[in-house]
Design an enzyme around this catalytic site. Structure first.
Site, PDB file in Angstrom:
ATOM      1  N   HIS A 164       3.584  -4.313  -0.181  1.00 50.84           N
ATOM      2  CA  HIS A 164       4.011  -3.601   1.030  1.00 50.84           C
ATOM      3  C   HIS A 164       2.902  -3.365   2.049  1.00 50.84           C
ATOM      4  CE1 HIS A 164       1.914   0.100  -0.044  1.00 50.84           C
ATOM      5  NE2 HIS A 164       2.267  -0.147  -1.278  1.00 50.84           N
ATOM      6  N   GLU A 219      -8.185  12.243  -5.383  1.00 51.61           N
ATOM      7  CA  GLU A 219      -8.474  10.801  -5.320  1.00 51.61           C
ATOM      8  C   GLU A 219      -9.415  10.506  -4.145  1.00 51.61           C
ATOM      9  OE1 GLU A 219      -5.693   7.413  -4.142  1.00 51.61           O
ATOM     10  OE2 GLU A 219      -5.451   7.347  -6.297  1.00 51.61           O
ATOM     11  N   GLU A 266      -5.495   2.658   5.698  1.00 52.69           N
ATOM     12  CA  GLU A 266      -5.859   3.574   4.617  1.00 52.69           C
ATOM     13  C   GLU A 266      -7.358   3.793   4.492  1.00 52.69           C
ATOM     14  OE1 GLU A 266      -3.635   1.109   4.376  1.00 52.69           O
ATOM     15  OE2 GLU A 266      -1.758   2.093   3.844  1.00 52.69           O
ATOM     16  N   HIS A 278      10.141  -2.890  -1.235  1.00 52.81           N
ATOM     17  CA  HIS A 278       9.843  -1.694  -0.433  1.00 52.81           C
ATOM     18  C   HIS A 278      10.775  -1.660   0.780  1.00 52.81           C
ATOM     19  CE1 HIS A 278       7.486   1.092   2.027  1.00 52.81           C
ATOM     20  NE2 HIS A 278       6.754   1.369   0.960  1.00 52.81           N
ATOM     21  N   ASP A 328      -4.711   8.442   0.819  1.00 51.44           N
ATOM     22  CA  ASP A 328      -5.176   7.808   2.056  1.00 51.44           C
ATOM     23  C   ASP A 328      -4.050   7.450   3.030  1.00 51.44           C
ATOM     24  OD1 ASP A 328      -3.922   5.768   0.734  1.00 51.44           O
ATOM     25  OD2 ASP A 328      -5.777   4.824   0.056  1.00 51.44           O
ATOM     26  N   ARG A 333       0.343  -3.136   5.068  1.00 49.05           N
ATOM     27  CA  ARG A 333       0.455  -3.457   6.501  1.00 49.05           C
ATOM     28  C   ARG A 333      -0.363  -4.680   6.913  1.00 49.05           C
ATOM     29  NH1 ARG A 333       2.394   1.486   7.497  1.00 49.05           N
ATOM     30  NH2 ARG A 333       3.336   1.859   9.540  1.00 49.05           N
TER      31      ARG A 333
HETATM   32  C1  UD1 Z   1       2.939   4.151   3.376  1.00 47.37           C
HETATM   33  C2  UD1 Z   1       1.426   4.366   3.448  1.00 47.37           C
HETATM   34  C3  UD1 Z   1       0.716   3.463   2.457  1.00 47.37           C
HETATM   35  C4  UD1 Z   1       1.288   3.613   1.077  1.00 47.37           C
HETATM   36  C5  UD1 Z   1       2.780   3.391   1.122  1.00 47.37           C
HETATM   37  C6  UD1 Z   1       3.362   3.634  -0.238  1.00 47.37           C
HETATM   38  C7  UD1 Z   1       0.549   4.951   5.648  1.00 47.37           C
HETATM   39  C8  UD1 Z   1      -0.046   4.459   6.891  1.00 47.37           C
HETATM   40  N1  UD1 Z   1       0.934   4.016   4.775  1.00 47.37           N
HETATM   41  O1  UD1 Z   1       3.226   2.838   3.839  1.00 47.37           O
HETATM   42  O2  UD1 Z   1      -0.661   3.806   2.417  1.00 47.37           O
HETATM   43  O3  UD1 Z   1       0.679   2.685   0.223  1.00 47.37           O
HETATM   44  O4  UD1 Z   1       3.382   4.309   2.057  1.00 47.37           O
HETATM   45  O5  UD1 Z   1       4.642   3.144  -0.363  1.00 47.37           O
HETATM   46  O6  UD1 Z   1       0.653   6.136   5.446  1.00 47.37           O
HETATM   47  N2  UD1 Z   1      11.070   3.518   4.671  1.00 47.37           N
HETATM   48  C9  UD1 Z   1      12.359   3.866   4.354  1.00 47.37           C
HETATM   49  N3  UD1 Z   1      12.562   4.744   3.320  1.00 47.37           N
HETATM   50  C10 UD1 Z   1      11.550   5.292   2.618  1.00 47.37           C
HETATM   51  C11 UD1 Z   1      10.229   4.923   2.941  1.00 47.37           C
HETATM   52  C12 UD1 Z   1       9.999   4.049   3.978  1.00 47.37           C
HETATM   53  O7  UD1 Z   1      13.304   3.397   4.958  1.00 47.37           O
HETATM   54  O8  UD1 Z   1      11.800   6.082   1.699  1.00 47.37           O
HETATM   55  C13 UD1 Z   1      10.837   2.559   5.801  1.00 47.37           C
HETATM   56  C14 UD1 Z   1      11.071   3.234   7.162  1.00 47.37           C
HETATM   57  O9  UD1 Z   1      11.607   2.300   8.058  1.00 47.37           O
HETATM   58  C15 UD1 Z   1       9.653   3.612   7.580  1.00 47.37           C
HETATM   59  C16 UD1 Z   1       8.894   2.399   7.050  1.00 47.37           C
HETATM   60  O10 UD1 Z   1       9.486   2.108   5.786  1.00 47.37           O
HETATM   61  O11 UD1 Z   1       9.496   3.782   8.975  1.00 47.37           O
HETATM   62  C17 UD1 Z   1       7.412   2.574   6.920  1.00 47.37           C
HETATM   63  O12 UD1 Z   1       7.062   3.757   6.248  1.00 47.37           O
HETATM   64  P1  UD1 Z   1       5.557   4.330   6.404  1.00 47.37           P
HETATM   65  O13 UD1 Z   1       5.436   5.568   5.579  1.00 47.37           O
HETATM   66  O14 UD1 Z   1       5.162   4.428   7.823  1.00 47.37           O
HETATM   67  O15 UD1 Z   1       4.648   3.206   5.807  1.00 47.37           O
HETATM   68  P2  UD1 Z   1       4.660   2.454   4.425  1.00 47.37           P
HETATM   69  O16 UD1 Z   1       4.608   1.012   4.773  1.00 47.37           O
HETATM   70  O17 UD1 Z   1       5.735   2.942   3.546  1.00 47.37           O
HETATM   71  N1  UDP Z   2       6.685   2.592  -8.188  1.00 46.98           N
HETATM   72  C1  UDP Z   2       7.962   3.086  -8.472  1.00 46.98           C
HETATM   73  N2  UDP Z   2       9.050   2.283  -8.232  1.00 46.98           N
HETATM   74  C2  UDP Z   2       8.934   1.038  -7.717  1.00 46.98           C
HETATM   75  C3  UDP Z   2       7.631   0.547  -7.411  1.00 46.98           C
HETATM   76  C4  UDP Z   2       6.531   1.357  -7.646  1.00 46.98           C
HETATM   77  O1  UDP Z   2       8.100   4.215  -8.948  1.00 46.98           O
HETATM   78  O2  UDP Z   2       9.956   0.368  -7.537  1.00 46.98           O
HETATM   79  C5  UDP Z   2       5.510   3.461  -8.434  1.00 46.98           C
HETATM   80  C6  UDP Z   2       4.361   2.833  -9.190  1.00 46.98           C
HETATM   81  O3  UDP Z   2       4.516   3.011 -10.582  1.00 46.98           O
HETATM   82  C7  UDP Z   2       3.153   3.594  -8.653  1.00 46.98           C
HETATM   83  C8  UDP Z   2       3.563   3.945  -7.236  1.00 46.98           C
HETATM   84  O4  UDP Z   2       4.980   3.770  -7.161  1.00 46.98           O
HETATM   85  O5  UDP Z   2       2.961   4.809  -9.346  1.00 46.98           O
HETATM   86  C9  UDP Z   2       2.870   3.066  -6.248  1.00 46.98           C
HETATM   87  O6  UDP Z   2       3.399   3.293  -4.982  1.00 46.98           O
HETATM   88  P1  UDP Z   2       3.203   2.273  -3.787  1.00 46.98           P
HETATM   89  O7  UDP Z   2       2.972   0.906  -4.313  1.00 46.98           O
HETATM   90  O8  UDP Z   2       4.349   2.511  -2.880  1.00 46.98           O
HETATM   91  O9  UDP Z   2       1.925   2.838  -3.040  1.00 46.98           O
HETATM   92  P2  UDP Z   2       0.350   2.619  -3.235  1.00 46.98           P
HETATM   93  O10 UDP Z   2      -0.005   2.978  -4.628  1.00 46.98           O
HETATM   94  O11 UDP Z   2       0.049   1.202  -2.897  1.00 46.98           O
HETATM   95  O12 UDP Z   2      -0.249   3.529  -2.224  1.00 46.98           O
END
Ligand code: UD1
Ligand code: UDP
Length: 382
Positions: free
Chosen positions: A214, A122, A136, A246, A100, A216
């Site tokens: 993490h 999923e 999501e 995160h 999602d 939003r």
């Molecule tokens: C995204 C997903 C969320 C998911 C989450 C898992 C959307 C809208 N949200 O949220 O559903 O649960 O990922 O973790 O798709 N960033 C880094 N390095 C990384 C990853 C992220 O620096 O490896 C920082 C960057 O500043 C980036 C920000 O996090 O712009 C947000 O990343 P983004 O993918 O937009 O949203 P998440 O909050 O990670």
């Molecule tokens: N996870 C990981 N390292 C971490 C925290 C989480 O590998 O430090 C794994 C966790 O086991 C799960 C996945 O990341 O499989 C969940 O990702 P996240 O919470 O970012 O996204 P969501 O599931 O909420 O979309």
């Protein structure tokens, strides 16, 4: 007689999509019927690369699209535009997306624009509140409308799709492929074939609380309240908190401000998947707003307090091993305290069960793709 291979293109971009799709990628790659390619949007960069390395998946296409503190419109538009030439050059028989996220929705939309059938892994999770989780819930609704094949993890998720009018022959209950990943790692850790970290900082006489957060919809006040609760819990001498933070700046700022320097709180960078599963195994309790952690906890027999008001994964709540606590400081502290002090309640919530899958989702997904692509009905979707 030679058979044409089924060309599948996986599109994913974030950590959870990678954890849940890499087992499927590797399973399809092990079968001669498939020609598999992988396109990562790199909506996440570091978090994604950590997972690709663990599963030894090397992408065929890498759009490398992450921007610091990216907005939803930025990611969506750049992903849809970036995928067009990839889909044109790979011209797969089927596109596969998961979950999602922005990549999920954009990947499904880009597949639809090229008239390529989309398989959604999923499928069918719902809270029926478009603001929780945001964005999501909308992403998964839109992915359902765009997809042709729907792989639901549970009967409940499949039921949601039937009720929305998705044809029953396009829906299958496969289990969640994330459970393929976690059970594989759990078994290898138990057999001593994989290893976590040593954690010399941890005191084994204290109860370990592992935290991730993490979402939003919790940015701002929600995070302030979550951090206040963690600060209160960290004052207990029998507790230790490990929180892999995160990288999203909206998460980093409040967490560092509230929790840096507290003696019982260890703030660490996001952990690689294997050490994180190992850490969950060592935990007394998980406090999280993550979808994936909510699914993994029951497989590891860990009680979970979920930092949300609504969940799209009700099965473990109904089974009594997950409790929703929202972002209210008092509620988080009260429920965590109960699990630290009330042993019968703790034991009730610590049952190992697998409502989300049995570890064999990838094989079922592969069989369903073959059956779809070899029946004439799939022609009308090309
Ligand atoms: C995204 C997903 C969320 C998911 C989450 C898992 C959307 C809208 N949200 O949220 O559903 O649960 O990922 O973790 O798709 N960033 C880094 N390095 C990384 C990853 C992220 O620096 O490896 C920082 C960057 O500043 C980036 C920000 O996090 O712009 C947000 O990343 P983004 O993918 O937009 O949203 P998440 O909050 O990670
Ligand atoms: N996870 C990981 N390292 C971490 C925290 C989480 O590998 O430090 C794994 C966790 O086991 C799960 C996945 O990341 O499989 C969940 O990702 P996240 O919470 O970012 O996204 P969501 O599931 O909420 O979309």
């Amino acid at each position: 007689m030679s058979h044409k291979k089924h060309r599948t293109l996986f599109i994913f971009g974030t950590r959870p999509e990678a954890i849940k799709l890499c087992p499927v990628v590797n399973h399809l790659r092990s079968r001669p019927e498939f020609e598999v390619s992988v396109c990562v949007t790199a909506q996440h960069r570091a978090l994604l690369d950590q997972v690709l390395a663990v599963f030894e998946v090397v992408p065929d296409f890498d759009l490398d699209l992450m921007l610091p503190n990216q907005t939803l419109s930025q990611s969506t538009s750049r992903i849809v535009a970036g995928l067009e030439p990839v889909l044109r050059s790979a011209h797969p028989d089927m596109v596969l997306v998961q979950g999602d996220t922005t990549t999920t929705f954009s990947g499904a939309l880009a597949g639809f624009y090229q008239k390529i059938p989309v398989g959604h892994v999923e499928a069918g999770l719902r809270t029926w509140d478009i603001w929780q989780p945001f964005p999501e819930e909308m992403n998964r609704l839109l992915a359902t409308r765009l997809a042709t094949l729907h792989f639901a993890a549970t009967d409940w998720a499949a039921g949601n799709l039937y009720r929305e009018g998705v044809p029953a022959e396009r829906v299958a209950v496969t289990g969640n492929s994330g459970i393929d990943a976690v059970l594989y790692v759990r078994d290898k850790l138990e057999q001593g074939k994989l290893h976590g970290l040593d954690w010399p900082q941890l005191d084994p006489s204290r109860k370990l609380i592992v935290v991730t957060a993490h979402r939003r919809e919790s940015f701002g006040e929600g995070f302030e309240r979550i951090c206040a609760a963690l600060a209160r819990l960290s004052e207990r001498p029998d507790v230790q908190i490990v929180y892999p933070v995160h990288p999203n700046p909206n998460v980093q700022a409040p967490v560092r401000r509230h929790l840096t320097g507290r003696p019982n709180v260890l703030l660490v960078d996001p952990l690689e998947y294997v050490p994180f599963v190992d850490l969950m195994r060592r935990a007394w309790l998980l406090i999280t707003d993550s979808g994936g952690v909510q699914e993994e906890g029951p497989s590891l027999g860990k009680p979970i307090l979920v930092l949300r008001e609504k969940t799209e994964r009700p099965e473990a709540v109904q089974a009594g091993t997950v409790k929703l606590v929202g972002t209210d400081t008092e509620c988080i502290v009260r429920e965590a305290t109960r699990l630290l002090e009330d042993r019968p309640e703790y034991d009730r919530m610590s049952r190992i069960h697998n409502p989300y899958g049995d570890g064999h989702a990838s094989g079922r997904i592969a069989d369903l793709i073959i059956s779809f692509l070899t029946t004439s009905s799939s022609q009308i979707f090309r």
